[in-house]
Design an enzyme around this catalytic site. Structure first.
Site, PDB file in Angstrom:
ATOM      1  N   SER A   1       0.818  -1.210   0.000  1.00 14.08           N
ATOM      2  CA  SER A   1       0.000   0.000   0.000  1.00 14.08           C
ATOM      3  C   SER A   1       0.857   1.268   0.000  1.00 14.08           C
ATOM      4  CB  SER A   1      -0.957  -0.051   1.196  1.00 14.08           C
ATOM      5  OG  SER A   1      -1.941   0.950   1.113  1.00 14.08           O
TER       6      SER A   1
ATOM      7  N   ASP B   1      10.174   6.053  -9.988  1.00 11.02           N
ATOM      8  CA  ASP B   1       9.759   6.599 -11.282  1.00 11.02           C
ATOM      9  C   ASP B   1      10.265   8.016 -11.513  1.00 11.02           C
ATOM     10  OD1 ASP B   1       8.448   4.239 -11.676  1.00 11.02           O
ATOM     11  OD2 ASP B   1       6.450   5.094 -11.957  1.00 11.02           O
TER      12      ASP B   1
ATOM     13  N   LYS C   1      -0.542  -4.444  -2.864  1.00 13.61           N
ATOM     14  CA  LYS C   1      -1.834  -3.928  -2.368  1.00 13.61           C
ATOM     15  C   LYS C   1      -1.998  -2.520  -2.941  1.00 13.61           C
ATOM     16  CE  LYS C   1      -5.474  -3.165   0.315  1.00 13.61           C
ATOM     17  NZ  LYS C   1      -5.821  -1.795  -0.055  1.00 13.61           N
TER      18      LYS C   1
END
Length: 417
Positions: A326, A337, A351
């Protein structure tokens, strides 16, 4: 005379036909008016019925099969005392929800709903671990720091086969939580199967009050000639984690440390806003942290870094494992990224979905997956997880000997960054 007689007959016939037609027309008019009244009554009844019902049944769905099965059970089932209407309704709703095959979309009965809300908003007593379902199997996402679950040796990825002798097959997470939780000083037995084990083992755990710290940090001093490294261990994205991280960040900036290892292993997540806040220390203001995708139902929502960007120039590596879920995956994905930061360790849990709690009648509720998280580059997190750039496994021997080859690798890599 003959013509006049024939004309009179024709006149009488014509008059009779005319009268007959009039009678038929009256009958037709009355019939039409009656049909109109019936249709209008039905239409008005339907309209007012719809306007008065809180949730109207969908007209396009044929529920006759459901009611046929219901009536057959009422008429023929041998144990009449087991025909609990409320339980049957709850069972039907649960079955409907389970057909979606999403472990995070669940129906909560009143007692389950009450307990779920307590878990989110308050303190609780239990064993201190995050659990979830992966590939249909209930398992440990992460044992939390300093809790009974961690002390007895439970690990991320452990499969929970039984709880106090009750099989977890087809068991939803909330039901499992209800069985595992309990008052302080009481015991729960979990039957666990771990990768590499030939057969499951039982873990007896004494419940306690669960209080989990948000983070800790310390200085790691590598070999001579290398600068000091700030090692930050984030345990969860709790409500106070933003404040605690800000405090730790100030201490780090005042220290000689110029490089950072961010350890997100066994961090099961928490508040999105906290993950967003902490991302802001490492990213430029305005860079994308995560994308909330609603499956085309509405426009994507983009969460961006808000600053203060104080660690923008610090070399960083991130540690992840199967217990990183999560919020951990959101933070790790954002830094990877945007800045190309290396992920070291093992694949994360996966998740990556958003749930909303819809309150229903009589205290029950429905937890519904409404969106999925995407990394800034559009990578889906749900059910996939994040792959490490450098994979390092923790073996059974490593755990028993107290070794940490993943952290050792992180120190080795960051020394040269």
């Amino acid at each position: 005379m003959e013509k006049r007689f024939i004309s009179l007959i024709r006149f009488r016939v014509a008059k009779a036909q005319y009268l007959n037609m009039g009678l038929k027309f009256k009958k037709l008019l009355i019939s039409f008016f009656s049909v109109f009244i019936i249709l209008a009554s039905f239409g008005l009844g339907n309209y007012f019925g719809k306007s008065q019902c809180k949730v109207c049944p969908p007209e396009e769905i044929d529920f006759s099969l459901f009611w046929e099965a219901y009536h057959n059970l009422q008429e023929k089932f041998v144990d009449k005392e087991k025909l609990d209407i409320q339980k049957m309704i709850y069972g039907a709703i649960s079955g409907m929800v389970k057909s979606l095959e999403d472990p995070y979309t669940v129906f909560l009965k009143p007692e389950e709903s009450k307990r779920f809300i307590e878990d989110v908003t308050g303190t609780f007593e239990g064993v201190g671990m995050e659990i979830g379902i992966r590939k249909g199997q209930l398992q440990v996402i992460a044992p939390l720091e300093g809790t009974p679950a961690q002390r007895v040796g439970l690990r991320a990825g452990d499969k929970i086969l039984e709880i106090n002798g009750t099989s977890t097959v087809d068991m939803i997470v909330e039901e499992a939580v209800n069985l595992i939780r309990g008052p302080k000083d009481t015991e729960v037995t979990l039957t666990i199967l771990r990768e590499g084990w030939e057969k499951p083992k039982e873990f007896k755990i004494v419940r306690d009050i669960v209080e989990v710290p948000s983070l800790k940090w310390e200085v790691k001093r590598p070999a001579s000639g290398y600068p000091d490294i700030a090692y930050i261990k984030l345990y969860q994205f709790s409500e106070k984690a933003s404040f605690d991280f800000s405090k730790a960040a100030i201490e780090i900036m005042e220290s000689p440390c110029k490089k950072i290892i961010l350890d997100l292993r066994n961090n099961p997540g928490g508040y999105l806003e906290v993950a967003q806040d902490i991302s802001g220390w490492f990213l430029e203001r305005g860079e994308i942290v995560v994308i909330e995708d609603f499956g085309g139902k509405k426009e994507q929502k983009i969460y961006k870094a808000q600053g203060p960007s104080q660690f923008l120039d610090y070399p960083i590596v991130i540690l992840i494992n199967a217990g990183s879920a999560s919020g951990s995956e959101i933070l790790a994905g954002a830094l990877r990224d945007n800045r190309g930061i290396l992920l070291i360790g093992e694949k994360s849990f996966g998740k990556g979905s958003v749930q909303e709690l819809e309150k229903l009648k009589e205290g029950s509720s429905l937890k519904i997956t409404v969106a999925r998280w995407l990394t800034p580059k559009g990578e889906l997190i749900a059910d996939k997880g994040l792959e490490p750039d450098i994979e390092v496994e923790m073996t059974e021997e490593d755990y028993e000997a107290g070794r940490d080859p993943q952290l050792d690798k992180a120190i080795e890599v960051i020394k040269n960054l």
